[in-house]
Design an enzyme around this catalytic site. Structure first.
Site, mmCIF file in Angstrom:
data_model
loop_
_atom_site.group_PDB
_atom_site.id
_atom_site.type_symbol
_atom_site.label_atom_id
_atom_site.label_comp_id
_atom_site.label_asym_id
_atom_site.label_seq_id
_atom_site.Cartn_x
_atom_site.Cartn_y
_atom_site.Cartn_z
ATOM 1 N N SER A 1 63.080 13.254 -0.869
ATOM 2 C CA SER A 1 64.423 13.733 -0.492
ATOM 3 C C SER A 1 65.154 12.546 0.132
ATOM 4 O O SER A 1 64.848 12.150 1.256
ATOM 5 C CB SER A 1 64.325 14.846 0.542
ATOM 6 O OG SER A 1 63.521 15.886 0.098
ATOM 7 N N LYS B 1 69.343 19.322 -2.945
ATOM 8 C CA LYS B 1 68.389 19.356 -1.829
ATOM 9 C C LYS B 1 69.121 19.345 -0.482
ATOM 10 O O LYS B 1 68.738 20.054 0.456
ATOM 11 C CB LYS B 1 67.435 18.160 -1.938
ATOM 12 C CG LYS B 1 66.467 17.994 -0.779
ATOM 13 C CD LYS B 1 65.453 19.120 -0.682
ATOM 14 C CE LYS B 1 64.570 18.934 0.553
ATOM 15 N NZ LYS B 1 63.604 20.020 0.717
ATOM 16 N N LYS C 1 66.376 13.394 9.229
ATOM 17 C CA LYS C 1 66.764 12.454 8.157
ATOM 18 C C LYS C 1 67.614 13.156 7.085
ATOM 19 O O LYS C 1 68.646 12.645 6.654
ATOM 20 C CB LYS C 1 65.470 11.865 7.574
ATOM 21 C CG LYS C 1 65.563 11.069 6.316
ATOM 22 C CD LYS C 1 65.303 11.839 5.039
ATOM 23 C CE LYS C 1 63.983 12.540 4.966
ATOM 24 N NZ LYS C 1 63.712 13.162 3.658
#
Ligand code: NAD
Length: 298
Positions: free
Chosen positions: A97, A172, A240
């Protein structure tokens, strides 16, 4: 002769994904900067490698499953990286990701060497990786997606091409906004019940089948009630992801006020040393504000 697959990045997600590939009959060559992870899978039948370019030189399809943009950039484009060892026509599937703009950058550099690439991040967590039920959201060319569909289906139960390169990671990021907001709302609800003297486990059992019920609630409420915050999906990885969401949103001039607030909460938990706990530990942030600890049977 079974198909040869390369796999770089053998963490919480990568290890069970490799196991599922081997179970399906693929011959898998593996590498991670942590030697123990390579040895563990080698003892189960994988072929060990000592670098990413070695993995690529021995296989035609290479999967990467790394923490963040800088890691994918280093492991694919860097010295001794996947691209350096890849043959023309090889396919790199980056399942990490990462920022969509980084997927596009890696794609361009691969294209200039005649190497194909998909971005294919996943949702479903460690249980999804173990049970091969991951949702896999893919960006790239239709014909490369079609070639890789069977391989991806070994690791996931829902494999969808959402657009050109980078679209997998946009999808995502959308997913990660929804998951973080759900965990935060669940935490607020649990803390309220606890402070009011109502058993949070009973609250969960009462509402899980109603409109508030969700996959997030089913996965995370039991962890909160058991006070089991072992990752799973680490706080620092969700931090993140939300950083990548906010950067991408800024580039597109899209205000995301709740996501910005969630990012502040995750930052506070990292300051408290909780970066490697599961993201269900967002509960701790709310517990501290209310001076209460959620416990079942209370
Ligand atoms: P992790 O930190 O457990 O594993 C990452 C692995 O990559 C580690 O073993 C690390 O040593 C290795 N690595 C880092 N840099 C490397 C390099 N240059 N070369 C080779 N290996 C390198 O992370 P994870 O939980 O497995 O997550 C991987 C990706 O999947 C992340 O992008 C994460 O956001 C995403 N993801 C995780 C989950 C989850 O529940 N854990 C769920 C969905 C998506």
């Amino acid at each position: 002769m079974p198909e040869q697959i390369g796999f770089v990045g053998l963490g919480i997600m990568g290890r069970p994904m490799v196991r599922n590939l081997m179970k399906a009959g693929y011959s898998v060559t593996v590498y991670d900067i942590v030697a123990d992870a390579v040895e563990e899978l080698a003892s189960e039948g994988a072929t060990p490698a000592t670098s990413s370019d070695e993995v690529a030189s021995k296989t035609d399809t290479i999967i990467t499953m790394l923490p963040d943009s800088a890691d994918s950039e280093r492991a694919i484009l860097g010295e001794g990286g996947v691209l350096a060892g890849s043959k023309k026509g090889s396919i790199i599937i980056d399942m990490s990701s990462i920022a969509p703009s980084m997927s596009q950058k890696i794609f361009q550099e691969c294209a200039s060497e005649g190497v194909e690439m998909l971005d294919a991040p996943v949702s479903g967590g460690e249980p999804g990786a173990i049970n091969a039920t991951l949702a896999i959201m893919v960006g790239g060319k239709q014909e490369i997606f079609d070639k890789c569909y069977d391989l991806l289906s070994v690791m996931g139960s829902n494999v969808v091409l959402t657009g050109d390169i980078g679209a997998g990671n946009i999808t995502k990021l959308a997913n990660q906004i929804i998951v973080a907001a759900n965990i935060e709302a669940l935490s607020e609800a649990m803390v309220l019940a606890q402070k009011a003297g109502v058993d949070p486990e009973r609250v969960f059992n009462a509402i899980r089948g109603g409109l508030a019920g969700s996959t997030v609630m089913e996965a995370k409420a039991p962890m909160m009630l058991d006070r089991n915050f072992k990752a799973g999906f680490r706080i620092r990885l969700h931090q993140k992801d939300l950083r990548n969401v906010l950067q991408t949103a800024q580039e597109l001039n899209v205000p995301l006020p709740v996501t910005a607030l969630l990012q502040q909460m995750l930052g506070s938990l990292v300051n408290d040393g909780e970066q490697d706990l599961d993201h269900s530990a967002i509960l701790h942030f709310l517990e501290k504000l209310a001076h209460v600890e959620v416990k079942k049977g209370s």
